[in-house]
Design an enzyme around this catalytic site. Sequence first.
Site, PDB file in Angstrom:
ATOM      1  N   LYS A   1       2.772  -4.844   7.666  1.00  0.00           N
ATOM      2  CA  LYS A   1       3.254  -6.260   6.756  1.00  0.00           C
ATOM      3  C   LYS A   1       4.807  -5.844   6.665  1.00  0.00           C
ATOM      4  CE  LYS A   1       2.111  -5.060   2.681  1.00  0.00           C
ATOM      5  NZ  LYS A   1       2.840  -4.317   1.532  1.00  0.00           N
TER       6      LYS A   1
ATOM      7  N   ASP B   1      -4.736  -7.600   0.575  1.00  0.00           N
ATOM      8  CA  ASP B   1      -3.814  -7.839   1.413  1.00  0.00           C
ATOM      9  C   ASP B   1      -4.681  -7.570   2.865  1.00  0.00           C
ATOM     10  OD1 ASP B   1      -0.735  -4.680   1.482  1.00  0.00           O
ATOM     11  OD2 ASP B   1      -0.599  -6.315   0.434  1.00  0.00           O
TER      12      ASP B   1
HETATM   13  C1  LIG Z   1       1.329  -3.318  -3.419  1.00  0.00           C
HETATM   14  C2  LIG Z   1       0.616  -4.800  -2.311  1.00  0.00           C
HETATM   15  O1  LIG Z   1       1.032  -3.993  -0.645  1.00  0.00           O
HETATM   16  C3  LIG Z   1       1.699  -5.932  -2.304  1.00  0.00           C
HETATM   17  O2  LIG Z   1       1.608  -6.038  -0.700  1.00  0.00           O
HETATM   18  C4  LIG Z   1      -0.210  -5.181  -2.318  1.00  0.00           C
HETATM   19  O3  LIG Z   1      -0.830  -5.101  -3.438  1.00  0.00           O
HETATM   20  C5  LIG Z   1      -1.544  -4.524  -2.345  1.00  0.00           C
HETATM   21  O4  LIG Z   1      -2.768  -4.939  -1.675  1.00  0.00           O
HETATM   22  P1  LIG Z   1      -3.896  -3.840  -1.160  1.00  0.00           P
HETATM   23  O5  LIG Z   1      -2.692  -2.473  -0.895  1.00  0.00           O
HETATM   24  O6  LIG Z   1      -4.550  -3.740   0.072  1.00  0.00           O
HETATM   25  O7  LIG Z   1      -4.687  -3.593  -2.862  1.00  0.00           O
HETATM   26  P2  LIG Z   1      -6.083  -2.776  -3.047  1.00  0.00           P
HETATM   27  O8  LIG Z   1      -6.485  -1.893  -1.687  1.00  0.00           O
HETATM   28  O9  LIG Z   1      -6.990  -4.419  -3.255  1.00  0.00           O
HETATM   29  O10 LIG Z   1      -6.176  -2.666  -4.769  1.00  0.00           O
HETATM   30  C6  LIG Z   1      -5.742  -1.230  -4.852  1.00  0.00           C
HETATM   31  C7  LIG Z   1      -5.426  -0.957  -6.205  1.00  0.00           C
HETATM   32  O11 LIG Z   1      -4.451  -1.859  -6.461  1.00  0.00           O
HETATM   33  C8  LIG Z   1      -4.173  -2.210  -7.646  1.00  0.00           C
HETATM   34  N1  LIG Z   1      -3.884  -3.808  -7.546  1.00  0.00           N
HETATM   35  C9  LIG Z   1      -3.884  -4.725  -5.806  1.00  0.00           C
HETATM   36  C10 LIG Z   1      -3.175  -5.506  -5.847  1.00  0.00           C
HETATM   37  C11 LIG Z   1      -2.409  -6.001  -7.040  1.00  0.00           C
HETATM   38  N2  LIG Z   1      -2.627  -7.726  -6.428  1.00  0.00           N
HETATM   39  N3  LIG Z   1      -2.934  -6.247  -8.253  1.00  0.00           N
HETATM   40  C12 LIG Z   1      -3.507  -4.491  -8.987  1.00  0.00           C
HETATM   41  O12 LIG Z   1      -3.078  -4.404  -9.823  1.00  0.00           O
HETATM   42  C13 LIG Z   1      -5.878  -2.512  -8.214  1.00  0.00           C
HETATM   43  O13 LIG Z   1      -5.444  -1.286  -9.278  1.00  0.00           O
HETATM   44  C14 LIG Z   1      -6.247  -1.872  -7.104  1.00  0.00           C
HETATM   45  O14 LIG Z   1      -7.614  -1.248  -7.596  1.00  0.00           O
HETATM   46  N1  LIG Z   2      -8.895   1.515   8.849  1.00  0.00           N
HETATM   47  C1  LIG Z   2      -7.581   2.433   8.028  1.00  0.00           C
HETATM   48  N2  LIG Z   2      -6.793   2.822   8.418  1.00  0.00           N
HETATM   49  C2  LIG Z   2      -5.816   3.496   7.590  1.00  0.00           C
HETATM   50  N3  LIG Z   2      -6.135   3.396   5.580  1.00  0.00           N
HETATM   51  C3  LIG Z   2      -7.799   2.897   6.199  1.00  0.00           C
HETATM   52  C4  LIG Z   2      -8.482   2.500   6.603  1.00  0.00           C
HETATM   53  N4  LIG Z   2      -9.613   2.510   5.983  1.00  0.00           N
HETATM   54  C5  LIG Z   2      -9.807   3.064   4.760  1.00  0.00           C
HETATM   55  N5  LIG Z   2      -8.126   3.436   4.518  1.00  0.00           N
HETATM   56  C6  LIG Z   2      -8.224   4.360   3.561  1.00  0.00           C
HETATM   57  O1  LIG Z   2      -7.293   3.039   2.434  1.00  0.00           O
HETATM   58  C7  LIG Z   2      -6.014   3.598   1.595  1.00  0.00           C
HETATM   59  C8  LIG Z   2      -4.804   2.535   1.864  1.00  0.00           C
HETATM   60  O2  LIG Z   2      -4.368   2.197   3.254  1.00  0.00           O
HETATM   61  P1  LIG Z   2      -3.803   1.016   3.383  1.00  0.00           P
HETATM   62  O3  LIG Z   2      -3.262   1.030   5.091  1.00  0.00           O
HETATM   63  O4  LIG Z   2      -4.312  -0.221   2.974  1.00  0.00           O
HETATM   64  O5  LIG Z   2      -2.776   1.130   2.507  1.00  0.00           O
HETATM   65  P2  LIG Z   2      -1.065   1.410   2.383  1.00  0.00           P
HETATM   66  O6  LIG Z   2      -0.477   1.169   3.916  1.00  0.00           O
HETATM   67  O7  LIG Z   2      -0.865   2.096   1.367  1.00  0.00           O
HETATM   68  O8  LIG Z   2      -0.852  -0.093   2.909  1.00  0.00           O
HETATM   69  P3  LIG Z   2      -0.221  -0.978   1.619  1.00  0.00           P
HETATM   70  O9  LIG Z   2      -0.019  -0.066   0.279  1.00  0.00           O
HETATM   71  O10 LIG Z   2       0.589  -2.183   1.700  1.00  0.00           O
HETATM   72  O11 LIG Z   2      -2.087  -1.818   1.252  1.00  0.00           O
HETATM   73  C9  LIG Z   2      -5.688   4.954   3.070  1.00  0.00           C
HETATM   74  O12 LIG Z   2      -5.161   5.538   1.883  1.00  0.00           O
HETATM   75  C10 LIG Z   2      -7.116   5.392   3.152  1.00  0.00           C
HETATM   76  O13 LIG Z   2      -7.853   6.684   2.432  1.00  0.00           O
END
Ligand SMILES: C[C@](O)(CO)[C@H](O)COP(=O)(O)OP(=O)(O)OC[C@H]1O[C@@H](n2ccc(N)nc2=O)[C@H](O)[C@@H]1O
Ligand SMILES: Nc1ncnc2c1ncn2[C@@H]1O[C@H](COP(=O)(O)OP(=O)(O)OP(=O)(O)O)[C@@H](O)[C@H]1O
Length: 275
Positions: free
Chosen positions: A8, A136
Amino acid sequence: MIAFPNIKINLGLSITEKRPDGYHNLETVFYPVALEDALEIRTSPDTDRKFTLYQHGMEIAGKPEDNLVVKAYLLMDKEFHLPPVEIHLYKHIPSGAGLGGGSSDAAFMLKLLNNHYQLGVSEEQLEVYAATLGADCAFFIKNRPTFAEGIGNIFSPVDLSLSGYQIMIIKPDVFVSTREAFANIRPHHPEYPVKEVIRRPVAEWKDTLINDFEASVFPQHPIIGDIKKELYHHGAIYASMSGSGSSVFGLFTPDTLLPEIDWGTDTFCFTGTLK
Ligand SMILES: C[C@](O)(CO)[C@H](O)COP(=O)(O)OP(=O)(O)OC[C@H]1O[C@@H](n2ccc(N)nc2=O)[C@H](O)[C@@H]1O
Ligand SMILES: Nc1ncnc2c1ncn2[C@@H]1O[C@H](COP(=O)(O)OP(=O)(O)OP(=O)(O)O)[C@@H](O)[C@H]1O
């Protein structure tokens, strides 16, 4: 059975308030893009372990049981006592990119298991399961352009099609921790509500469709802001960091000849056309 988890991008991202549970309320539009992993499951003949994970492509930190596809399997196994599975995950989506790659893998695993073992779980219930795996994740169940509120799991329809627009996604060799990005941000009521701005023509988005994370992430990682400037310099009609970063996307009109830009060897680049 095989699926291709996509990413996304965030069109606007307003962090509106900090919640008592430590998460933040936000407003954004999630838009799916066909930059994909590959995820395959099959029932395993090896019955003395619940799952075996085979990882291919880009490396992911952590043990197999930390992988979000395994967490999704174990979540469904608790409810439905599933057979042991072999999981093949081919990673092509960069991590720590703000593209939801891990979140998408988890959501597609829920859908794969539901279909492969005919569990009969509704999309709404799959969204509830997905939301426990990451803020997400729930978006990827229906996986279509949507306005999101709450922590990112309360959806309402959005009348937006960017079909035919070209997209460039650039991720520098920089990891941005989502948690840290949220910790460094000051929540506020948006000056330009996302839901209103996206009703305007794309050419009017540049100074009003804002990702709040840019103000705190760009000073820490100037390369990310430089990429955004470079995309505008090369003709992007709109450019923004996605999520909490570190990737930046640029939208180009259907008739633009995409520029050939040398971003350097350690930079991930993707080009495609939006559906
Ligand atoms: C920033 C975005 O990518 C926007 O789409 C998302 O909100 C992030 O979603 P995500 O990576 O799935 O986040 P998660 O893995 O659930 O959370 C990681 C950390 O980000 C912070 N977190 C996440 C989502 C949210 N709405 N508020 C937060 O404060 C929290 O500290 C959480 O522990
Ligand atoms: N299948 C997977 N693919 C990618 N990362 C993974 C997976 N499983 C666990 N992780 C862990 O989750 C963390 C976050 O992955 P993810 O790809 O959701 O975050 P992102 O790419 O930063 O996207 P967003 O910040 O929008 O959630 C990675 O840094 C990794 O350590």
